[in-house]
Design a protein around this motif. Sequence first.
Motif, PDB file in Angstrom:
ATOM      1  N   ILE A  91      53.055  61.920  87.293  1.00  0.00           N
ATOM      2  CA  ILE A  91      54.508  62.025  87.081  1.00  0.00           C
ATOM      3  C   ILE A  91      54.796  62.791  85.784  1.00  0.00           C
ATOM      4  O   ILE A  91      55.678  63.663  85.754  1.00  0.00           O
ATOM      5  N   TYR A  92      54.060  62.509  84.719  1.00  0.00           N
ATOM      6  CA  TYR A  92      54.236  63.257  83.461  1.00  0.00           C
ATOM      7  C   TYR A  92      54.016  64.748  83.697  1.00  0.00           C
ATOM      8  O   TYR A  92      54.784  65.583  83.222  1.00  0.00           O
ATOM      9  N   HIS A  93      52.942  65.067  84.403  1.00  0.00           N
ATOM     10  CA  HIS A  93      52.628  66.469  84.704  1.00  0.00           C
ATOM     11  C   HIS A  93      53.794  67.121  85.461  1.00  0.00           C
ATOM     12  O   HIS A  93      54.285  68.180  85.068  1.00  0.00           O
ATOM     13  N   GLU A  94      54.229  66.467  86.520  1.00  0.00           N
ATOM     14  CA  GLU A  94      55.282  67.067  87.358  1.00  0.00           C
ATOM     15  C   GLU A  94      56.629  67.103  86.646  1.00  0.00           C
ATOM     16  O   GLU A  94      57.384  68.062  86.818  1.00  0.00           O
ATOM     17  N   MET A  95      56.928  66.115  85.835  1.00  0.00           N
ATOM     18  CA  MET A  95      58.189  66.119  85.085  1.00  0.00           C
ATOM     19  C   MET A  95      58.215  67.264  84.069  1.00  0.00           C
ATOM     20  O   MET A  95      59.267  67.817  83.779  1.00  0.00           O
ATOM     21  N   THR A  96      57.049  67.595  83.542  1.00  0.00           N
ATOM     22  CA  THR A  96      56.976  68.737  82.617  1.00  0.00           C
ATOM     23  C   THR A  96      57.423  70.007  83.330  1.00  0.00           C
ATOM     24  O   THR A  96      58.168  70.816  82.771  1.00  0.00           O
TER      25      THR A  96
ATOM     26  N   GLY B 116      49.667  81.217  85.974  1.00  0.00           N
ATOM     27  CA  GLY B 116      49.755  79.873  86.543  1.00  0.00           C
ATOM     28  C   GLY B 116      48.865  78.883  85.814  1.00  0.00           C
ATOM     29  O   GLY B 116      49.233  77.723  85.640  1.00  0.00           O
ATOM     30  N   GLY B 117      47.688  79.346  85.362  1.00  0.00           N
ATOM     31  CA  GLY B 117      46.775  78.447  84.652  1.00  0.00           C
ATOM     32  C   GLY B 117      47.372  77.940  83.355  1.00  0.00           C
ATOM     33  O   GLY B 117      47.136  76.793  82.953  1.00  0.00           O
ATOM     34  N   LEU B 118      48.159  78.766  82.698  1.00  0.00           N
ATOM     35  CA  LEU B 118      48.815  78.340  81.461  1.00  0.00           C
ATOM     36  C   LEU B 118      49.921  77.331  81.759  1.00  0.00           C
ATOM     37  O   LEU B 118      50.029  76.303  81.089  1.00  0.00           O
ATOM     38  N   ILE B 119      50.717  77.620  82.770  1.00  0.00           N
ATOM     39  CA  ILE B 119      51.816  76.713  83.144  1.00  0.00           C
ATOM     40  C   ILE B 119      51.255  75.344  83.514  1.00  0.00           C
ATOM     41  O   ILE B 119      51.739  74.294  83.056  1.00  0.00           O
ATOM     42  N   GLN B 120      50.211  75.343  84.342  1.00  0.00           N
ATOM     43  CA  GLN B 120      49.609  74.072  84.747  1.00  0.00           C
ATOM     44  C   GLN B 120      48.933  73.385  83.550  1.00  0.00           C
ATOM     45  O   GLN B 120      48.963  72.151  83.428  1.00  0.00           O
ATOM     46  N   GLY B 121      48.320  74.198  82.682  1.00  0.00           N
ATOM     47  CA  GLY B 121      47.655  73.638  81.512  1.00  0.00           C
ATOM     48  C   GLY B 121      48.629  72.984  80.555  1.00  0.00           C
ATOM     49  O   GLY B 121      48.324  71.939  79.969  1.00  0.00           O
ATOM     50  N   ILE B 122      49.807  73.549  80.397  1.00  0.00           N
ATOM     51  CA  ILE B 122      50.821  72.936  79.535  1.00  0.00           C
ATOM     52  C   ILE B 122      51.249  71.590  80.130  1.00  0.00           C
ATOM     53  O   ILE B 122      51.390  70.595  79.411  1.00  0.00           O
ATOM     54  N   ALA B 123      51.414  71.549  81.439  1.00  0.00           N
ATOM     55  CA  ALA B 123      51.800  70.285  82.087  1.00  0.00           C
ATOM     56  C   ALA B 123      50.700  69.226  81.896  1.00  0.00           C
ATOM     57  O   ALA B 123      50.993  68.056  81.642  1.00  0.00           O
TER      58      ALA B 123
END
Length: 126
Positions: A13-18, A31-38
């Motif tokens: 949930i934290y990941h997806e809310m980010t 995309g790897g950066l966006i997912q990595g920030i989450a």
Amino acid sequence: MTTSLKRQFTGVIYHEMTHIRQLNGKGQAPGGLIQGIADFVRLQADLAPPSFWARLGQGDRPDECYNVMAWFLDYYNSLRYGFVAELNKRIREEYNSGFFVKLLGKTVDQLWSDCKAQNETGHYKL
Ligand SMILES: [Zn+2]
């Protein structure tokens, strides 16, 4: 629901809310950066499941998988507090790999090499 399952669910949930509050440089940010920030947010919340997550310096590239990037970002955020927030702010309208040079003084490749070397010397252990 077990405590472990609750913890993993909360981490997701934290990941997806980010992602809800995150922008992607109008589609330019990797995309790897966006997912990595989450996943960095998940890591910062102490919701990383240690059993299957990579550790700092594992992998061949920071964008190899979400959690490798999360550790990479965490490492540099520990050296320069607020770095990830500033990076996230900058990719609101555009993405430029030069943001890493502006914020940390080195290219992503240089930062990755430094991160790998630092992990091998044991100066950054979690
Ligand atoms: Zn995601």
